[in-house]
Design an enzyme around this catalytic site. Sequence first.
Site, PDB file in Angstrom:
ATOM      1  N   HIS A  20      11.734 -20.305   4.884  1.00  5.38           N
ATOM      2  CA  HIS A  20      11.307 -20.160   3.495  1.00  5.38           C
ATOM      3  C   HIS A  20       9.807 -20.378   3.367  1.00  5.38           C
ATOM      4  O   HIS A  20       9.272 -21.367   3.868  1.00  5.38           O
ATOM      5  CB  HIS A  20      12.074 -21.151   2.623  1.00  5.38           C
ATOM      6  CG  HIS A  20      11.839 -20.988   1.169  1.00  5.38           C
ATOM      7  ND1 HIS A  20      11.780 -22.043   0.313  1.00  5.38           N
ATOM      8  CD2 HIS A  20      11.629 -19.887   0.397  1.00  5.38           C
ATOM      9  CE1 HIS A  20      11.559 -21.620  -0.910  1.00  5.38           C
ATOM     10  NE2 HIS A  20      11.461 -20.311  -0.885  1.00  5.38           N
ATOM     11  N   ASP A  28      -3.316  -2.262   7.376  1.00  2.00           N
ATOM     12  CA  ASP A  28      -3.805  -0.956   7.798  1.00  2.00           C
ATOM     13  C   ASP A  28      -4.428  -1.078   9.189  1.00  2.00           C
ATOM     14  O   ASP A  28      -4.465  -2.165   9.772  1.00  2.00           O
ATOM     15  CB  ASP A  28      -4.784  -0.397   6.759  1.00  2.00           C
ATOM     16  CG  ASP A  28      -6.028  -1.260   6.546  1.00  2.00           C
ATOM     17  OD1 ASP A  28      -6.435  -2.014   7.460  1.00  2.00           O
ATOM     18  OD2 ASP A  28      -6.606  -1.185   5.451  1.00  2.00           O
ATOM     19  N   HIS A 106     -10.744  -9.497  -1.325  1.00  2.00           N
ATOM     20  CA  HIS A 106     -10.454  -9.037   0.043  1.00  2.00           C
ATOM     21  C   HIS A 106     -10.885 -10.079   1.074  1.00  2.00           C
ATOM     22  O   HIS A 106     -10.194 -10.298   2.069  1.00  2.00           O
ATOM     23  CB  HIS A 106     -11.139  -7.694   0.306  1.00  2.00           C
ATOM     24  CG  HIS A 106     -10.780  -7.089   1.626  1.00  2.00           C
ATOM     25  ND1 HIS A 106      -9.484  -6.811   2.001  1.00  2.00           N
ATOM     26  CD2 HIS A 106     -11.550  -6.712   2.668  1.00  2.00           C
ATOM     27  CE1 HIS A 106      -9.473  -6.276   3.208  1.00  2.00           C
ATOM     28  NE2 HIS A 106     -10.715  -6.215   3.637  1.00  2.00           N
ATOM     29  N   TYR A 128      -7.742  -0.923   2.102  1.00  2.00           N
ATOM     30  CA  TYR A 128      -7.099  -2.088   1.484  1.00  2.00           C
ATOM     31  C   TYR A 128      -5.567  -2.008   1.454  1.00  2.00           C
ATOM     32  O   TYR A 128      -4.929  -2.757   0.705  1.00  2.00           O
ATOM     33  CB  TYR A 128      -7.641  -2.359   0.075  1.00  2.00           C
ATOM     34  CG  TYR A 128      -9.133  -2.538   0.061  1.00  2.00           C
ATOM     35  CD1 TYR A 128      -9.710  -3.721   0.505  1.00  2.00           C
ATOM     36  CD2 TYR A 128      -9.968  -1.516  -0.374  1.00  2.00           C
ATOM     37  CE1 TYR A 128     -11.089  -3.881   0.511  1.00  2.00           C
ATOM     38  CE2 TYR A 128     -11.351  -1.667  -0.371  1.00  2.00           C
ATOM     39  CZ  TYR A 128     -11.905  -2.854   0.075  1.00  2.00           C
ATOM     40  OH  TYR A 128     -13.272  -3.016   0.086  1.00  2.00           O
ATOM     41  N   ALA A 129      -4.960  -1.126   2.234  1.00  5.07           N
ATOM     42  CA  ALA A 129      -3.494  -1.022   2.284  1.00  5.07           C
ATOM     43  C   ALA A 129      -2.961  -2.157   3.159  1.00  5.07           C
ATOM     44  O   ALA A 129      -2.601  -1.969   4.324  1.00  5.07           O
ATOM     45  CB  ALA A 129      -3.058   0.343   2.807  1.00  5.07           C
ATOM     46  N   ASN A 130      -2.939  -3.342   2.584  1.00  8.45           N
ATOM     47  CA  ASN A 130      -2.527  -4.566   3.265  1.00  8.45           C
ATOM     48  C   ASN A 130      -1.705  -5.403   2.299  1.00  8.45           C
ATOM     49  O   ASN A 130      -1.979  -5.419   1.104  1.00  8.45           O
ATOM     50  CB  ASN A 130      -3.747  -5.398   3.684  1.00  8.45           C
ATOM     51  CG  ASN A 130      -4.761  -4.602   4.467  1.00  8.45           C
ATOM     52  OD1 ASN A 130      -4.478  -4.101   5.543  1.00  8.45           O
ATOM     53  ND2 ASN A 130      -5.965  -4.461   3.913  1.00  8.45           N
TER      54      ASN A 130
END
Length: 139
Positions: A20, A28, A106, A128-130
């Site tokens: 948990h 990316d 970021h 920024y595809a994270n």
Amino acid sequence: MKKSTLINAELSYLVATLGHTDEITICDAGLPIPDDVQRIDLALTHGVPSFLETVKVMLSESQVEGIILAEEFKEVSPAHHDALIAEISAEQEASGKAISVTYLSHEAFKARTSSSRAVVRTGECTPYANVIFQAGVVF
């Protein structure tokens, strides 16, 4: 042979051993990965596998209670951001459990990845595809 969606051995083991609030980063192709965090590198070429494909598979195998995104993601890559939020909304409906969404700069996001159990690198080349997934519980 495993019959469910996730057949990658490293990812399957990672999901099976999460506790948990443990965190996993899916990133990316360009996000710097801290040396002291496990790297699971799925990238084959530009765009393969994609960020969203990887997110969908991970959501199918793990309970998520929260996600963390860079603020810049929604501004610079709104189509990918909105597609991710749609997947998170669908997961909330399917599971009946809320998933919180937190935004960081970021720079703060990159620093936060050092707390992840692992960073999963995709072939995605969208800025920024994270996302950081925070593990929930199934009960």
